[in-house]
Design an enzyme around this catalytic site. Structure first.
Site, short mmCIF file in Angstrom:
data_model
loop_
_atom_site.label_atom_id
_atom_site.label_comp_id
_atom_site.label_asym_id
_atom_site.label_seq_id
_atom_site.Cartn_x
_atom_site.Cartn_y
_atom_site.Cartn_z
N ARG A 103 1.04 -1.19 0.19
CA ARG A 103 -0.08 0.14 0.08
C ARG A 103 0.99 1.14 0.03
O ARG A 103 1.54 1.38 0.88
CB ARG A 103 -0.88 -0.11 1.29
CG ARG A 103 -1.59 1.24 1.61
CD ARG A 103 -2.66 1.11 2.45
NE ARG A 103 -3.90 0.53 1.85
CZ ARG A 103 -5.09 0.51 2.39
NH1 ARG A 103 -5.35 1.30 3.64
NH2 ARG A 103 -5.91 -0.19 1.88
N HIS A 130 -7.21 0.98 -6.72
CA HIS A 130 -7.28 -0.02 -5.47
C HIS A 130 -7.84 -1.34 -6.05
O HIS A 130 -9.09 -1.72 -5.89
CB HIS A 130 -8.22 0.62 -4.32
CG HIS A 130 -8.22 -0.13 -3.06
ND1 HIS A 130 -7.36 -1.10 -2.92
CD2 HIS A 130 -8.87 0.26 -1.95
CE1 HIS A 130 -7.57 -1.56 -1.45
NE2 HIS A 130 -8.57 -0.54 -1.01
N GLN A 133 -9.58 -3.98 -3.76
CA GLN A 133 -10.91 -3.52 -3.69
C GLN A 133 -12.10 -3.90 -4.45
O GLN A 133 -13.10 -4.46 -4.32
CB GLN A 133 -11.05 -2.22 -3.24
CG GLN A 133 -12.34 -1.41 -2.78
CD GLN A 133 -12.70 -1.96 -1.29
OE1 GLN A 133 -11.90 -2.07 -0.25
NE2 GLN A 133 -13.96 -2.47 -0.92
N ASP A 224 -17.57 6.72 -1.45
CA ASP A 224 -16.29 6.37 -0.60
C ASP A 224 -15.80 7.97 -0.01
O ASP A 224 -16.62 8.90 -0.50
CB ASP A 224 -15.13 6.10 -1.62
CG ASP A 224 -13.69 5.72 -0.94
OD1 ASP A 224 -13.65 5.76 0.10
OD2 ASP A 224 -12.65 5.80 -1.68
N CYS A 263 -16.36 1.14 0.48
CA CYS A 263 -15.20 0.36 0.65
C CYS A 263 -14.63 0.34 2.11
O CYS A 263 -14.05 -0.43 2.19
CB CYS A 263 -13.96 0.73 -0.33
SG CYS A 263 -13.67 2.52 0.05
N ARG A 291 -13.23 -9.13 0.60
CA ARG A 291 -11.87 -8.62 0.06
C ARG A 291 -10.88 -9.80 0.50
O ARG A 291 -9.96 -10.21 -0.59
CB ARG A 291 -11.26 -7.53 1.42
CG ARG A 291 -11.96 -6.34 1.08
CD ARG A 291 -11.47 -5.87 -0.08
NE ARG A 291 -10.10 -5.70 -0.37
CZ ARG A 291 -9.09 -4.59 0.32
NH1 ARG A 291 -9.87 -3.54 0.89
NH2 ARG A 291 -8.04 -4.66 0.01
N1 CP Z 1 -11.37 -0.60 2.19
C1 CP Z 1 -9.87 -0.66 2.49
O1 CP Z 1 -9.17 -0.84 1.82
O2 CP Z 1 -9.72 -0.38 4.04
P1 CP Z 1 -8.52 -0.27 4.60
O3 CP Z 1 -7.89 1.05 4.51
O4 CP Z 1 -9.03 -0.34 5.99
O5 CP Z 1 -7.60 -1.40 4.36
N1 NVA Z 2 -10.07 6.24 -1.28
C1 NVA Z 2 -9.55 5.94 0.00
C2 NVA Z 2 -9.81 4.70 0.08
C3 NVA Z 2 -9.79 3.89 1.41
C4 NVA Z 2 -9.71 2.42 1.71
C5 NVA Z 2 -8.33 6.36 0.42
O1 NVA Z 2 -7.53 6.26 -0.59
O2 NVA Z 2 -7.99 6.96 1.41
#
Ligand code: CP
Ligand code: NVA
Length: 304
Positions: A103, A130, A133, A224, A263, A291
């Protein structure tokens, strides 16, 4: 079918690969015991530049269920690119691990990790995408509606990483997707071009709008956070601009939409009200559970 070698962006996958991943995820969900040694003897690095609940835990638990071992790396013991370069980080990780789930702030970091490690890299969220997701979300819709080419999904909110991956997934699978964003917050132009090219091949219908009414009649509305991790916009300004895009009971009823998706994490009272988030029409916990199954399908495919 060409073998899955990494997952940086859904656009790198064919329709057949995405379909097979979803079918495999359903199989793993139905009969997990059959896959309990799929990652036997494998170690996978979980590298996080940003916070996470769902992604971290679903990968960690999922890898364990497949008989593998995960190593969690946050930024406490040497931030990526600070104590040593991203390339040195990647080439060293490759000495001990079989894949890297990461990430990151920038999609470029994933490419650097992939080049330097020569190991499969899985995007666990970047500034642009993502994909894990979106695979879980497509799996959730498949469980409810079956044939995804007949599903109409509407994404309402910021044209962000989650929106981008949904656009690519929908375009690959021939779905109908309506993306509703405030002016100036639409999806990235390059991602849009990619999605449009894929939609042309699959017959997907991709529509952009600035009006929530464009989501009328969709099977599900997805939203989101209005401000993603690493986003630098002024939160007060964002709240004002995005307020008309909140998903609440009145909007769900007016647009005659059956399901709600997110998400998570959700900001209750901002992009969605608690009434909708906690209602029977909300699929958010099914998405969260999926997930793990979707990601396990990716991991099994990487090593089979
Ligand atoms: N949806 C998602 O990626 O959640 P987290 O940021 O908690 O991993
Ligand atoms: N769009 C959000 C998704 C979190 C899972 C972010 O990038 O913070």
């Amino acid at each position: 079918m060409s073998k899955l070698t990494q997952l940086l962006c859904l656009a790198d996958l064919s329709q057949e690969q995405v379909t097979n991943l979803l079918d495999l995820a359903l199989e793993i969900k139905r009969d997990p015991d059959r896959f309990s040694t799929a990652l036997k003897g494998r170690s996978i690095a979980l590298l996080f530049e940003k916070p996470s609940l769902r992604t971290r835990v679903s990968f960690d638990v999922g890898i364990h269920k497949l008989g593998g071992h995960s190593v969690y790396l946050d930024q406490q013991n040497g931030a990526l690119g600070v104590r040593e370069s991203v390339e040195d980080f990647g080439s060293n990780l490759a000495c001990w691990t079989d894949a890297i789930v990461a990430r990151v702030y920038s999609q470029k970091t994933l490419v650097q990790l992939a080049h330097s490690s020569k190991k499969p890299v899985v995007n666990a969220l970047s500034d642009l995408y993502h994909p894990c997701q979106a695979l879980a979300d497509l799996l959730t819709l498949k469980e409810h509606y079956g044939d995804l080419s007949k599903v109409h999904l509407a994404f309402v909110g910021d044209g962000n990483n989650v929106c981008h991956s949904l656009m690519l997934g929908a375009a690959i699978l021939g779905m109908t997707l309506t993306v509703v964003t405030p002016q100036g917050f639409g999806p990235d132009a390059h991602v849009l071009l990619k999605a449009q090219a894929l939609a042309e091949q699959s017959g997907a219908k991709l529509t952009l709008s600035q009006h929530v009414s464009a989501a009328a009649g969709a099977d599900a509305i997805y939203t989101d956070t209005w401000l993603s991790m690493g986003g630098r916009a002024d939160p007060a300004l964002i709240e004002k601009l995005f307020a008309p895009y909140q998903i609440n009971t009145a909007v769900m009823q007016r647009l005659a939409v059956k399901h709600f998706m997110h998400c998570l994490p959700a900001h209750r009272g901002q992009e969605v009200t608690s009434e909708v988030l906690d209602s029977d029409c909300s699929l958010v916990l099914q998405q969260a559970e999926n997930r793990m199954h979707a990601q396990n399908a990716v991991l099994v495919s990487l090593f089979s």
